[in-house]
Motif scaffolding. Structure first.
Motif, short mmCIF file in Angstrom:
data_model
loop_
_atom_site.label_atom_id
_atom_site.label_comp_id
_atom_site.label_asym_id
_atom_site.label_seq_id
_atom_site.Cartn_x
_atom_site.Cartn_y
_atom_site.Cartn_z
N ASN A 6 26.32 49.56 -38.43
CA ASN A 6 26.25 49.63 -39.90
C ASN A 6 27.30 50.52 -40.54
O ASN A 6 27.58 50.40 -41.73
CB ASN A 6 24.86 50.12 -40.33
N TRP A 7 27.89 51.41 -39.74
CA TRP A 7 28.80 52.42 -40.29
C TRP A 7 30.12 52.47 -39.53
O TRP A 7 31.20 52.37 -40.11
CB TRP A 7 28.09 53.77 -40.26
N GLY A 8 30.04 52.60 -38.22
CA GLY A 8 31.24 52.80 -37.42
C GLY A 8 32.17 51.61 -37.39
O GLY A 8 33.39 51.76 -37.30
N ARG A 9 31.61 50.39 -37.50
CA ARG A 9 32.44 49.19 -37.45
C ARG A 9 33.46 49.15 -38.59
O ARG A 9 34.60 48.75 -38.40
CB ARG A 9 31.54 47.96 -37.49
N ALA A 10 33.04 49.60 -39.77
CA ALA A 10 33.96 49.61 -40.92
C ALA A 10 35.10 50.61 -40.70
O ALA A 10 36.25 50.34 -41.04
CB ALA A 10 33.19 49.96 -42.19
N TRP A 11 34.77 51.77 -40.12
CA TRP A 11 35.81 52.76 -39.82
C TRP A 11 36.78 52.22 -38.77
O TRP A 11 37.99 52.46 -38.84
CB TRP A 11 35.17 54.05 -39.32
N THR A 12 36.26 51.47 -37.81
CA THR A 12 37.12 50.88 -36.78
C THR A 12 38.09 49.88 -37.38
O THR A 12 39.26 49.81 -36.99
CB THR A 12 36.27 50.21 -35.69
N LYS A 13 37.61 49.11 -38.36
CA LYS A 13 38.50 48.15 -39.03
C LYS A 13 39.66 48.88 -39.70
O LYS A 13 40.82 48.45 -39.61
CB LYS A 13 37.71 47.36 -40.08
N LYS A 54 60.69 43.10 -42.47
CA LYS A 54 59.69 43.34 -43.50
C LYS A 54 59.16 42.04 -44.10
O LYS A 54 58.07 42.01 -44.67
CB LYS A 54 60.28 44.20 -44.62
N LEU A 55 59.95 40.97 -43.98
CA LEU A 55 59.53 39.69 -44.53
C LEU A 55 58.49 39.00 -43.66
O LEU A 55 57.84 38.05 -44.08
CB LEU A 55 60.75 38.76 -44.68
N ARG A 56 58.34 39.47 -42.42
CA ARG A 56 57.39 38.87 -41.48
C ARG A 56 56.12 39.70 -41.48
O ARG A 56 55.89 40.51 -40.58
CB ARG A 56 57.99 38.81 -40.08
N ARG A 57 55.30 39.51 -42.49
CA ARG A 57 54.13 40.35 -42.66
C ARG A 57 52.99 39.92 -41.76
O ARG A 57 52.66 38.74 -41.67
CB ARG A 57 53.65 40.32 -44.12
N ASP A 58 52.38 40.88 -41.08
CA ASP A 58 51.19 40.58 -40.29
C ASP A 58 50.08 41.59 -40.58
O ASP A 58 49.15 41.78 -39.81
CB ASP A 58 51.50 40.59 -38.79
N TRP A 59 50.20 42.23 -41.74
CA TRP A 59 49.26 43.28 -42.11
C TRP A 59 47.94 42.67 -42.57
O TRP A 59 47.92 41.68 -43.31
CB TRP A 59 49.88 44.13 -43.20
N ILE A 60 46.83 43.24 -42.18
CA ILE A 60 45.51 42.72 -42.52
C ILE A 60 44.73 43.79 -43.26
O ILE A 60 44.68 44.95 -42.84
CB ILE A 60 44.73 42.32 -41.25
N VAL A 61 44.13 43.40 -44.40
CA VAL A 61 43.28 44.33 -45.14
C VAL A 61 41.84 44.08 -44.75
O VAL A 61 41.38 42.93 -44.81
CB VAL A 61 43.44 44.13 -46.66
N PRO A 62 41.09 45.08 -44.31
CA PRO A 62 39.69 44.88 -43.96
C PRO A 62 38.88 44.32 -45.13
O PRO A 62 39.06 44.74 -46.26
CB PRO A 62 39.21 46.29 -43.59
N ASN A 63 38.02 43.36 -44.85
CA ASN A 63 37.17 42.77 -45.87
C ASN A 63 35.95 43.67 -46.08
O ASN A 63 35.71 44.60 -45.32
CB ASN A 63 36.75 41.36 -45.46
N TRP A 64 35.15 43.36 -47.07
CA TRP A 64 34.02 44.21 -47.38
C TRP A 64 32.85 43.37 -47.86
O TRP A 64 33.00 42.24 -48.33
CB TRP A 64 34.40 45.25 -48.44
#
Length: 542
Positions: A128-135, A162-172
């Motif tokens: 419930n808590w740690g998984r979000a921090w891991t993301k 820099k044009l080859r983006r693979d960055w992921i934003v954690p969902n919520w």
């Protein structure tokens, strides 16, 4: 310096360029000066981690370090663009940044989970808590890397990657942060299955969130040092990255990350905005907030050919940043530079107990010296700054947003200039954008009685401007045809000649594109209008 066997075999120097993201977004999503400071220090700390790792494997060209390469030198104002002579792989850079970010994550999360005021009341489960921090531990940062036989090739490879983006934003899931609106509020049950689908109870969730933030605020209050302010208002519901930026400035968390507590921020309470209510005083004080950075630094760096040129630029930039920080905070005691990361800086000008209200004269003198000091540094790039003179009751978050907008306006109007914005308590504002050398024109004002400086009556020119506007002698923005002759005559009448004896109205008319950013007559009118209105607010004695 250690070079790989492949490099030695080819008898050829390899250059490596490194950067990471997000930087601007990480700083901008900050609600208080403390958070801005924390964000800046985190970025510097992560850069320092990469530099430390690179030092053991190759030669760091930029940023230039002090002779002893002390931790304080590394972490304070460390830029996030790094140039290395020698082999330093993408995996090396990624590993170093990850190590630094993990230290920050574990320290913040550990402090919360281990604090007795919180652990006795809440269960911090991994699901419930740690998984979000891991993301956020895994997906918060993206490293960019480039390599080449020359500095130019390495920088070009960096920009290409820099044009080859693979960055992921954690969902919520569930409620969003009260600031960003895009990240889940951090609390012990933030990832609970009860917050999904038909089982979701918004009333219950709000109660849980409020209970957690009430207790977190109390825990921070109980462990703060004497000079620290209130760290958290229970009404502030923060996402994980927002919470991290706040917590790293707490002395206990900062010590977990770095024994020297380089991320710790002392009180910002000396920033005087509200008058002493106990003495029966009402209202507050105006303060000056400024944000700026060098223009097109990345483009300038790509044009440098040798390691010596890059090192020289880095040395000058870091020297300027340190001198500016020390002079503003300690020598001149004008207020506080919150951060000065090379060419990027933010600060606040405020009063002292003896002189609680800074004057418009102080503002003009500071801006004039800022422009001249940057030019004297011979950095090779120009400077754009947004300066906001703000009323006492404007929320800090709004002031910071106006700072960003003012800086952006200065850059959009051909750069190498400052936007001075007067921000009133009701949220209204006026501004004036000008090249640095013309800020001094405000000191040349002469009223109808021939008085100048502190004795000059700015109401003379202000009322004339208002009347000419009302009679359309000075055309409005909506006019189909505009003529700037009357506005220029008003400028010449009250501001006279420059130090070389030339009429200012002629100089403005002749160099209108350089000064106002446009060849049009309307841009001249708006420049003069802004100059008079800003001058009246800063310099008027009536």
């Amino acid at each position: 310096m250690t070079i790989s066997s492949d490099t030695l075999a080819n008898n050829q120097t390899i250059y490596t360029a490194i950067s990471f993201a997000p930087v601007q977004g990480f700083i901008e999503k900050s609600r208080k000066l403390r958070d801005l400071f924390g964000a800046s220090q985190i970025l510097s700390y992560l850069s320092a981690k990469i530099v430390r790792r690179a030092e053991s494997m190759a030669t760091v060209i930029s940023p230039v370090l002090s002779e002893d390469s002390s931790s304080a030198d590394l972490i304070q104002g460390m830029p996030n663009r790094i140039l290395i002579e020698g082999k330093f792989s993408y995996n090396d850079a990624k590993s170093a940044l990850t190590e630094g970010w993990n230290e920050i994550i574990y320290s913040c999360r550990g402090w919360i989970e281990e604090h007795h005021d919180l652990s006795n009341l809440f269960t911090f489960s991994e699901e419930n808590w740690g998984r979000a921090w891991t993301k956020w531990k895994i997906n918060a940062w993206e490293v960019f890397w480039g390599e080449g036989d020359t500095i130019e090739q390495a920088m070009l490879a960096l920009e290409t990657n820099k044009l080859r983006r693979d960055w992921i934003v954690p969902n919520w899931n569930g409620e969003s942060s009260s600031l960003s609106g895009a990240d889940g509020i951090a609390y012990p049950n933030m990832d609970s299955k009860d917050n999904v689908g038909y089982r979701y109870n918004p009333g219950r969730e709000r109660e849980e969130i409020q209970k957690f933030y009430n207790q977190l605020a109390e825990a921070l209050e109980n462990t703060k040092q004497k000079e620290d302010p209130k760290f958290l208002d229970p009404s502030e519901w923060l996402s994980i990255p927002e919470l991290i930026k706040r917590l790293v400035t707490h002395h206990q968390v900062a010590q977990r990350i770095d024994k020297q507590q380089s991320l710790y921020a002392k009180s910002f309470r000396e920033l005087l905005r509200i008058k002493d209510q106990e003495q029966g005083e009402q209202g507050g004080y105006w303060t000056g907030w400024f944000m700026g950075d060098g223009d097109q630094v990345g483009k300038y760096l790509k044009g440098l050919q040798t390691a010596e040129e890059v090192q020289d630029f880095s040395r000058k930039l870091r020297k300027w940043g340190k001198k500016f920080h020390d002079d503003f905070n300690e020598k001149l005691k004008l207020g506080r530079v919150v951060y000065a990361g090379g060419d990027d800086f933010l600060g606040v000008m405020y009063g002292t107990p003896d002189q609680p209200q800074r004057t418009g004269e102080d503002v003009i003198k500071f801006l004039v010296n800022l422009g001249k000091g940057w030019e004297a540094g011979e950095l090779g790039v120009s400077l754009s700054v947004g300066f906001v003179w703000a009323g006492h009751s404007v929320p800090q978050r709004d002031v910071l947003q106006h700072c960003r907008e003012a800086e952006k306006r200065a850059k959009n109007l051909n750069r190498n200039r400052v936007t001075i914005r007067i921000l009133f308590n009701n949220g209204q504002f006026i501004d004036w954008t000008t090249p640095w050398q013309y800020v001094e024109w405000l000191n040349d004002y002469r009223d109808r009685n021939g008085k100048t400086g502190k004795d000059a009556n700015w109401s003379h020119v202000y009322s004339d401007l208002a009347q000419l506007r009302a009679r359309h002698a000075i055309p409005p923005k909506t006019a189909q045809k505009t003529d700037d002759a009357v506005a220029l005559a008003l400028l010449g009448l009250y501001f006279g000649k420059d130090e070389l004896g030339e009429d200012k109205k002629r100089e403005l008319s002749r160099n209108r594109k350089e000064i106002t950013g446009s060849e049009g007559t309307q841009s001249v009118i708006e420049w003069i209008d802004g100059m008079i209105k800003v001058g009246w607010q800063l310099c008027s004695n009536s």
